[in-house]
Design a protein around this motif. Structure first.
Motif: not given
Length: 82
Positions: A33-35, A45-46, A51-57
């Motif tokens: 999914g990330m790819r 970029d990865q 960072t975005s996913a972790l900050a959102g969570f």
């Protein structure tokens, strides 16, 4: 990436390495999914995705750290690189 997020990512990675019941199919699905996401968005970029996913969570689960809130909001309103 700020030191706080680096610490969380490293801690999470260590926990995943310790747990032997990690579902390989789930990891492969996340990777695929990330790819796919990255291949259609050259401005990302990865590191930005993670960072975005972790900050959102963290933000959505009540983390009050200002750095986390800033990353979350920047991700919501970031303009694509021209």
């Amino acid at each position: 990436m700020h030191q706080f997020l680096k610490m969380i990512v490293l801690s999470t990675a260590r926990n995943l390495l310790v747990k032997k019941e990690v579902c390989l199919n789930g990891i492969q699905a996340l990777f695929d999914g990330m790819r796919a996401f990255l291949s259609s968005r050259p401005e990302w970029d990865q590191y930005r995705v993670i960072t975005s996913a972790l900050a959102g969570f963290l933000f959505q689960n009540g983390c009050g750290d200002r750095c986390v809130a800033q990353h979350y909001l920047n991700g919501l309103f970031m303009k694509p690189d021209a």
